[in-house]
Design a protein around this motif. Structure first.
Motif, short mmCIF file in Angstrom:
data_model
loop_
_atom_site.label_atom_id
_atom_site.label_comp_id
_atom_site.label_asym_id
_atom_site.label_seq_id
_atom_site.Cartn_x
_atom_site.Cartn_y
_atom_site.Cartn_z
N LEU A 5 10.09 46.84 -27.41
CA LEU A 5 9.29 45.65 -27.12
C LEU A 5 8.26 46.03 -26.08
O LEU A 5 8.62 46.53 -25.00
N LEU A 6 7.00 45.82 -26.39
CA LEU A 6 5.90 46.19 -25.50
C LEU A 6 5.06 44.97 -25.21
O LEU A 6 4.35 44.46 -26.10
N THR A 7 5.13 44.44 -24.00
CA THR A 7 4.28 43.32 -23.64
C THR A 7 2.93 43.84 -23.14
O THR A 7 2.84 44.96 -22.64
N GLY A 8 1.88 43.02 -23.30
CA GLY A 8 0.54 43.48 -22.94
C GLY A 8 0.05 44.55 -23.90
O GLY A 8 -0.73 45.44 -23.52
N ALA A 9 0.46 44.46 -25.18
CA ALA A 9 0.13 45.51 -26.16
C ALA A 9 -1.36 45.61 -26.44
O ALA A 9 -1.85 46.66 -26.84
N ALA A 10 -2.10 44.51 -26.24
CA ALA A 10 -3.54 44.54 -26.46
C ALA A 10 -4.30 44.96 -25.20
O ALA A 10 -5.53 45.06 -25.21
N GLY A 11 -3.57 45.22 -24.13
CA GLY A 11 -4.18 45.65 -22.88
C GLY A 11 -4.45 47.15 -22.86
O GLY A 11 -4.07 47.89 -23.77
N PHE A 12 -5.06 47.60 -21.80
CA PHE A 12 -5.47 48.99 -21.66
C PHE A 12 -4.28 49.95 -21.73
O PHE A 12 -4.17 50.79 -22.64
N ILE A 13 -3.35 49.83 -20.79
CA ILE A 13 -2.22 50.75 -20.75
C ILE A 13 -1.30 50.50 -21.94
O ILE A 13 -0.80 51.43 -22.58
N GLY A 14 -1.07 49.22 -22.26
CA GLY A 14 -0.19 48.89 -23.38
C GLY A 14 -0.65 49.49 -24.69
O GLY A 14 0.16 50.00 -25.47
N TYR A 15 -1.95 49.45 -24.93
CA TYR A 15 -2.50 50.03 -26.16
C TYR A 15 -2.16 51.52 -26.26
O TYR A 15 -1.71 52.01 -27.31
N GLY A 30 4.65 44.45 -30.44
CA GLY A 30 3.74 44.17 -29.33
C GLY A 30 3.52 42.69 -29.19
O GLY A 30 3.40 41.96 -30.19
N ILE A 31 3.50 42.22 -27.96
CA ILE A 31 3.14 40.82 -27.70
C ILE A 31 2.04 40.77 -26.66
O ILE A 31 1.94 41.64 -25.78
N ASP A 32 1.21 39.76 -26.78
CA ASP A 32 0.07 39.58 -25.88
C ASP A 32 -0.45 38.17 -26.10
O ASP A 32 -0.36 37.65 -27.21
N ASP A 33 -1.02 37.55 -25.06
CA ASP A 33 -1.59 36.21 -25.26
C ASP A 33 -3.09 36.25 -25.51
O ASP A 33 -3.71 35.22 -25.77
N LEU A 34 -3.69 37.46 -25.45
CA LEU A 34 -5.12 37.63 -25.72
C LEU A 34 -5.96 36.68 -24.89
O LEU A 34 -6.92 36.06 -25.39
N ASN A 35 -5.65 36.56 -23.60
CA ASN A 35 -6.43 35.65 -22.76
C ASN A 35 -7.83 36.21 -22.52
O ASN A 35 -8.11 37.38 -22.80
N ASP A 36 -8.72 35.37 -22.01
CA ASP A 36 -10.13 35.74 -21.88
C ASP A 36 -10.49 36.22 -20.47
O ASP A 36 -11.66 36.10 -20.07
N TYR A 37 -9.53 36.77 -19.74
CA TYR A 37 -9.86 37.33 -18.43
C TYR A 37 -10.96 38.39 -18.56
O TYR A 37 -11.82 38.51 -17.71
N TYR A 38 -10.89 39.16 -19.64
CA TYR A 38 -12.02 40.02 -19.99
C TYR A 38 -12.19 39.98 -21.51
O TYR A 38 -11.40 39.35 -22.22
N ASP A 39 -13.20 40.65 -22.00
CA ASP A 39 -13.65 40.62 -23.39
C ASP A 39 -12.50 40.65 -24.40
O ASP A 39 -11.83 41.68 -24.57
N VAL A 40 -12.28 39.54 -25.11
CA VAL A 40 -11.21 39.47 -26.10
C VAL A 40 -11.50 40.40 -27.28
O VAL A 40 -10.57 40.93 -27.90
N ALA A 41 -12.77 40.63 -27.57
CA ALA A 41 -13.13 41.52 -28.68
C ALA A 41 -12.59 42.92 -28.47
O ALA A 41 -12.18 43.60 -29.43
N LEU A 42 -12.58 43.38 -27.22
CA LEU A 42 -12.04 44.71 -26.92
C LEU A 42 -10.53 44.73 -27.19
O LEU A 42 -10.00 45.69 -27.76
N LYS A 43 -9.85 43.67 -26.81
CA LYS A 43 -8.40 43.59 -27.06
C LYS A 43 -8.13 43.57 -28.56
O LYS A 43 -7.19 44.22 -29.05
#
Length: 336
Positions: A5-15, A30-43
């Motif tokens: 189980l990997l949380t923050g999978a769409a994040g930098f380190i998680g990816y 992988g789980i992630d909420d894809l919040n808009d703290y930074y560019d969602v397109a990159l996630k």
């Protein structure tokens, strides 16, 4: 082997951690909420690449959503949980503190409760070099006291370590905290200095250089961080039989609990980072020098002796190599 189980999978380190496990044939949820703290397109671009692997599955979940998190643990049997999902950013924590408590404190509690009721072999979670706060004795050691954070972000990460120790003691969950030191590299976060500097220099815009460029950071290349995580994941925390309650060591415990620094153990001055970046880009930066910012610390410097002793591994990628790889990725991804 049981899924990871990997949380923050769409994040930098998680990816990058997911890519490593998938390349080794492991199954990853992988789980992630894809919040808009930074560019969602990159996630979403990171997730698209991960989804090309048949043994990767993704669920969009907010860590603070208790029923959703309960369902994740109820419907899967995990061997290892790597918790990298969190609200990041030191300066943003001064502007929006409630988000940090919701994600980093309440969300982490849901992870711990999941590991409690659906036992796992090992829980690893992201802490941060920020926990050292007002400490000035260098290099930073996990055996130092870290009770003086200077940002709410750091305080939430320190709370994660305390929560983890409590659950490790009460329920014998092997817990390992990962204190990351200024991670950088391809697919990095757009709110980090290297990304911001690169974008501004290529656009011909001035870069904001805080603390007049004198601050020192233990910049750590992403591949080194991933190697440290994977090695520690296969080495579940154990209780230290020599732990002395009369002289308690903050870095170990009688419970199956450990904390490790993952850093390059070579502090680099911010101005030198800019020089290396200028050389890689073939352009000079227009610098706007600004004072020290609230919540920042003047220097970070990791003592990695414990990491080396536990895994036989020490991060070593030079800043010149890492920045060049980042710039090559940036130009390719943004078609610059």
């Amino acid at each position: 082997m049981k899924p990871v189980l990997l949380t923050g999978a769409a994040g930098f380190i998680g990816y990058h951690v997911a890519q490593r496990y998938l390349a080794e044939g492991r199954t990853v949820l992988g789980i992630d909420d894809l919040n808009d703290y930074y560019d969602v397109a990159l996630k979403e671009s990171r997730l698209e690449r991960l989804s090309a692997h048949g043994n990767f599955a993704f669920r969009k979940v907010d860590l603070a959503d208790r029923p959703a998190m309960d369902d994740v643990f109820r419907t899967h049997a995990f061997g290892t949980v790597i918790h990298l999902g969190a609200q990041a950013g030191v300066r943003y924590s001064l502007e929006n503190p409630h988000v940090y408590v919701k994600s980093n404190v309440e969300g982490f509690l849901h992870i711990l409760e999941g590991c409690r009721h659906s036992p796992v072999e090992h829980l690893l979670y992201a802490s941060s070099s920020s926990v050292y706060g007002a400490v000035t004795q260098m290099p930073f050691s996990v055996h130092q006291n870290v009770d003086h954070p200077v940002s709410l972000y750091a305080a939430t990460k320190k709370s994660n370590e305390l929560f983890a120790h409590c659950y490790s003691h009460l329920y014998r969950i092997p817990c390992t905290g990962l204190r990351f030191f200024t991670v950088y590299g391809p697919w990095g976060r757009p709110d980090m200095a290297l990304f911001l500097f690169t974008r501004a220099i290529l656009a011909g815009e001035p870069i904001k250089v805080f603390a007049n460029g004198q601050m020192m950071r233990d910049f750590t290349y992403i591949d080194d961080v991933v190697e440290g995580i994977v090695r520690l994941a296969g080495n579940p925390a154990q209780g230290d039989p020599a732990w002395d309650s009369n002289a308690p060591d903050p870095g170990t415990s009688a419970a199956p609990y450990r904390v490790y620094n993952i850093g390059n153990h070579r502090p680099v001055q911010l101005l030198h980072l800019i020089e290396v970046l200028e050389e890689c880009l073939g352009r000079k930066a227009v610098k706007e020098f600004l004072p020290f910012q609230p919540g920042d610390v003047p220097e970070t410097y990791a003592d990695v002796d414990d990491l080396a002793a536990a895994t036989g591994y020490v991060p070593s990628t030079p800043i010149e190599v890492g920045v060049d790889r980042f710039v090559r990725w940036y130009r390719d991804y943004h078609r610059v």
